[in-house]
Design an enzyme around this catalytic site. Structure first.
Site, PDB file in Angstrom:
ATOM      1  N   ARG A  89       0.844  -1.191   0.000  1.00 55.05           N
ATOM      2  CA  ARG A  89       0.000   0.000   0.000  1.00 55.05           C
ATOM      3  C   ARG A  89       0.881   1.244   0.000  1.00 55.05           C
ATOM      4  NH1 ARG A  89      -2.172   0.000   4.733  1.00 55.05           N
ATOM      5  NH2 ARG A  89      -1.922  -2.160   5.359  1.00 55.05           N
ATOM      6  N   TYR A 224      -1.250  -3.243  -7.220  1.00 53.50           N
ATOM      7  CA  TYR A 224      -1.280  -3.969  -5.945  1.00 53.50           C
ATOM      8  C   TYR A 224      -2.675  -3.885  -5.304  1.00 53.50           C
ATOM      9  CZ  TYR A 224      -0.761  -5.182  -1.107  1.00 53.50           C
ATOM     10  OH  TYR A 224      -0.968  -5.761   0.122  1.00 53.50           O
ATOM     11  N   GLY A 226      -4.027  -3.802  -2.355  1.00 56.41           N
ATOM     12  CA  GLY A 226      -4.359  -2.836  -1.305  1.00 56.41           C
ATOM     13  C   GLY A 226      -4.583  -1.430  -1.844  1.00 56.41           C
ATOM     14  N   HIS A 252     -10.709  -3.235  11.329  1.00 59.75           N
ATOM     15  CA  HIS A 252      -9.689  -4.075  10.673  1.00 59.75           C
ATOM     16  C   HIS A 252      -9.600  -5.368  11.479  1.00 59.75           C
ATOM     17  CE1 HIS A 252      -5.312  -4.294   8.993  1.00 59.75           C
ATOM     18  NE2 HIS A 252      -6.167  -4.827   8.152  1.00 59.75           N
ATOM     19  N   SER A 274      -1.520  -5.141   9.749  1.00 61.00           N
ATOM     20  CA  SER A 274      -1.136  -6.045   8.669  1.00 61.00           C
ATOM     21  C   SER A 274       0.130  -6.818   9.057  1.00 61.00           C
ATOM     22  CB  SER A 274      -0.836  -5.245   7.412  1.00 61.00           C
ATOM     23  OG  SER A 274      -1.861  -4.307   7.208  1.00 61.00           O
ATOM     24  N   CYS A 276       0.584  -9.152  11.318  1.00 59.77           N
ATOM     25  CA  CYS A 276       0.838  -9.352  12.741  1.00 59.77           C
ATOM     26  C   CYS A 276       0.007 -10.505  13.296  1.00 59.77           C
ATOM     27  CB  CYS A 276       0.553  -8.072  13.521  1.00 59.77           C
ATOM     28  SG  CYS A 276       1.699  -6.755  13.106  1.00 59.77           S
ATOM     29  N   LYS A 278      -3.135 -11.764  12.060  1.00 64.25           N
ATOM     30  CA  LYS A 278      -4.604 -11.762  11.950  1.00 64.25           C
ATOM     31  C   LYS A 278      -5.096 -13.006  11.211  1.00 64.25           C
ATOM     32  CE  LYS A 278      -6.169  -7.896  10.339  1.00 64.25           C
ATOM     33  NZ  LYS A 278      -6.410  -8.206   8.958  1.00 64.25           N
ATOM     34  N   SER A 280      -3.432 -15.785  10.534  1.00 60.82           N
ATOM     35  CA  SER A 280      -3.059 -17.056  11.172  1.00 60.82           C
ATOM     36  C   SER A 280      -3.928 -17.329  12.402  1.00 60.82           C
ATOM     37  CB  SER A 280      -1.568 -17.090  11.507  1.00 60.82           C
ATOM     38  OG  SER A 280      -1.263 -16.070  12.418  1.00 60.82           O
ATOM     39  N   ARG A 391       1.208 -12.702  -2.129  1.00 60.49           N
ATOM     40  CA  ARG A 391      -0.088 -13.082  -1.556  1.00 60.49           C
ATOM     41  C   ARG A 391      -0.771 -14.176  -2.348  1.00 60.49           C
ATOM     42  NH1 ARG A 391      -2.421  -9.386   2.620  1.00 60.49           N
ATOM     43  NH2 ARG A 391      -0.711  -8.005   3.088  1.00 60.49           N
TER      44      ARG A 391
END
Ligand code: SPV
Ligand code: MN
Length: 631
Positions: A89, A224, A226, A252, A274, A276, A278, A280, A391
């Site tokens: 982003r 991209y 984002g 979020h 992002s 961190c 989320k 998983s 991704r």
């Protein structure tokens, strides 16, 4: 028939079918919007997409025909690349267009509306003259739901259109049903001129401009996700703006079902910046996923209702392996519609990413072109096989753990909200707030996180990131915190609030204190706490787990012996770090945030007083057994 004049203006550019499809949605505002951008962008062709499988297949074929995606060996899998410098982003060029007198504060990028509109319309002029314009209709949230928002996307990238079909619910029929009543979000995207690798080449004209008042976002000269997938982070900003006016929340947040004793399923939301943890967390084995990125939260009859805005996943692929990520691994190795972006294409037609099982291939093709082990970029830095922000995009139905409630138009009721960031030295792995205000303030509004590769710029810098939502805020921070505090008022069953930290390090050795799989245990504990099934230890910063509860859960869930020594290291209260953090963030609110709700300072001061008192009694680093056990 609604006013069809705008459509008639562009009739000669539309096939009879395209005209018919637009006319069938009786919404003059939509027609005016479409006609305006057809005239400005001047596309070579126009395709209007309905919800049919045939139309979706056409978009998929276009993505391949245009060269923006290439088919892989596995049926349904495709590969997409962006320009080397267009894979995150672009915060610097993402701006709100503000009318005179509106100020969002220093943390939120903004510019004068007139100036921004003039600039973006200049960039958009004739930008699609060699491209097809795709016009797509979606529903943000489940279809046929009072919680959802209709959206229209104009784009000239079949990759963007294809991604949106995987990530969002098609909404052409919802639009037809709503007609003039659709209060919709609108997105105009153009990737601009492409180079020989089908990448946006005018990156100096990359712009993401957001016009809150007109619910419109413009995105140019970028690919991209984002920056381009209008329905993702761009729509999120419009939704926050609308939510503030209407008293709900756009967060979020992941949304998941955690499985408790006797078949009980308890829903949680979780906000993480992002990269961190989320996704998983939402994918923890044994639990069920409803979403991994964006949730709308409403109040109905005194209870919270949560829906996933999306129905797919735009997930980070780095590090995905067959041991830690069993379910995704399986999906990524089975036939089904998946877009891989910015990974390495191997000579045998499979793909490789950083951290995948098996040896690193000797050579292949990636976002840098031909690639070989040890290849360096212009600055002499080694190029890894895949980009850090590479991704995969898929529909959640490809995952075995998808929740049966994903498309429930009523949403689900979360029993807990989780806030977590990348914090190497302060927060313990899990703790529960004393109450709503304490949680929203000290866990949500005081969240800090170390930066990652999800945005362009330096990594590892500690940044203030309230509710993990700073990048997407469209209202000033103080008001946004106020919205969250107000949301708790009048709830008969307020969700319990938790703070987690998967990234804590040992103070002396600097080593990580937790295993990747430990988060499964924290979740089980939160599930029990949300129902009052286990007691806890009351520290100055919230409730933490008792050793024996964690020990039992580690044994039951992972068959693992959890030692007291590990527990004490992980859950000791680090008073100087907590004090420093609380003061640091308070200072940010005091000096840079306008209209901070006064209760934020009261709650933070009370926490500081508790911390100071504990330090006077027990010293700097306080083991859990110094604090009282509560029910
Ligand atoms: C994030 O970075 O938070 C994402 C991916 O979920 S993006 O679409 O870039 O926002
Ligand atoms: Mn995200």
């Amino acid at each position: 028939m609604a006013d069809s004049k705008p459509l008639d203006r562009i009739k000669s550019r539309l096939s009879p079918e395209a005209y018919q499809r637009l006319a069938a949605i009786q919404n003059p505002e939509l027609h005016a919007f479409v006609a305006k951008y057809v005239e400005i962008c001047n596309p070579a062709r126009i395709f209007v997409c309905t919800d049919s499988e045939e139309d979706k297949a056409f978009i998929r074929e276009e993505a391949i025909r245009s060269g923006e995606e290439r088919p892989l060996k596995m049926p349904g899998h495709t590969l997409h690349y962006e320009h080397y410098d267009d894979q995150g982003r672009d915060k610097e060029h993402t701006k709100f267009l503000l009318p005179p007198g509106v100020d969002l504060g220093p943390d939120i990028g903004a510019m004068d509306k007139e100036e921004g509109l003039a600039e973006i319309h200049g960039i958009l002029k004739d930008i699609m003259k060699d491209h097809t314009m795709y016009i797509l209709f979606f529903t943000l949230g489940p279809t046929n739901s009072e919680f959802s928002i209709p959206a229209v996307q104009i784009t000239d990238s079949p990759y963007v259109a294809h991604s949106e079909h995987l990530l969002y619910r098609s909404g052409y029929e919802d639009w037809r049903r709503l007609g003039e009543k659709a209060r919709f979000f609108r997105f105009v995207h153009s990737e601009g001129e492409l180079d020989e690798r089908k990448n946006s080449k005018n990156l100096h004209l990359r712009r993401m401009y957001i016009d809150n008042e007109n619910s419109t976002v413009y995105s140019t000269n970028t690919q991209y996700g984002g920056n381009t997938i209008g329905l993702k982070k761009l729509a999120m900003r419009l939704a926050i703006f609308r939510a503030e006016k209407e008293g709900w929340l756009t967060e979020h947040m992941l949304l998941m079902g955690v499985h408790g004793p006797a078949g009980r399923v308890t829903y949680f939301t979780g906000a993480f910046p992002s990269m961190c943890g989320k996704t998983s967390t939402a994918m923890i084995p044994g639990e069920t996923i409803l979403g991994d990125d964006i949730a709308y939260l409403f109040k109905k009859n005194g209870r919270v209702r949560a829906v996933n805005v999306e129905k797919g996943m735009f997930g980070i692929i780095e590090g995905i392996n067959s041991v830690d990520d069993v379910i995704v691994w399986k999906a990524l190795h089975s036939p089904g519609e998946i877009i891989f972006s910015n990974v390495l294409l191997c000579e045998d037609g499979t793909v490789y990413w950083n951290g995948k099982d098996g040896p690193v291939p000797e050579r292949g093709y990636n976002h840098s072109g031909e690639w070989w082990k040890g290849k360096k970029d212009a600055k002499g830095k080694e190029i890894p096989p895949s980009h850090k922000n590479a991704r995969f995009t898929l529909d959640l139905s490809l995952l075995e753990n998808v929740s049966p409630r994903l498309h429930d138009p009523e949403g689900v009721e979360p029993a807990g909200f989780i806030y977590g960031g990348r914090d190497s030295d302060t927060w313990m792995p899990v703790r529960q707030a004393f109450d709503w205000d304490h949680g929203i303030i000290t866990m949500g509004a005081f969240l800090e996180s170390e930066t990652t590769a999800a945005t362009l710029g330096k990594e590892g810098v500690r940044e203030f990131n309230p509710m993990s939502n700073l990048d997407f805020l469209s209202v000033p921070i103080g008001r946004y915190v106020g919205m969250n505090l107000d949301f708790g008022k009048g709830l008969t069953h307020p969700p319990a609030i938790f703070g987690v930290n998967y990234f804590l390090r040992d103070l002396e050795t600097g080593k990580w204190l937790n295993d990747k799989t430990d988060k499964a245990i924290w979740l089980k504990w939160m599930e029990l706490r949300a129902h009052g099934d286990v007691g806890a230890i009351q520290t100055p910063v919230g409730y933490i787990p008792k050793y024996e509860d964690l020990r039992r859960l580690f044994k039951e869930v992972h068959g693992k012996e959890y030692t007291k020594e590990d527990y004490v290291k992980q859950f000791s209260l680090r008073v100087p770090q907590f004090l420093a953090k609380t003061r640091r963030v308070m200072e940010i609110y005091r000096t840079t945030v306008a209209n901070t709700p006064p209760v934020l300072f009261q709650v933070a001061e009370a926490e500081i007083a508790r911390l100071e008192k504990a330090r006077a009694e027990h010293g700097d680093i306080i083991p859990p057994d110094k604090f009282p056990v509560v029910a």
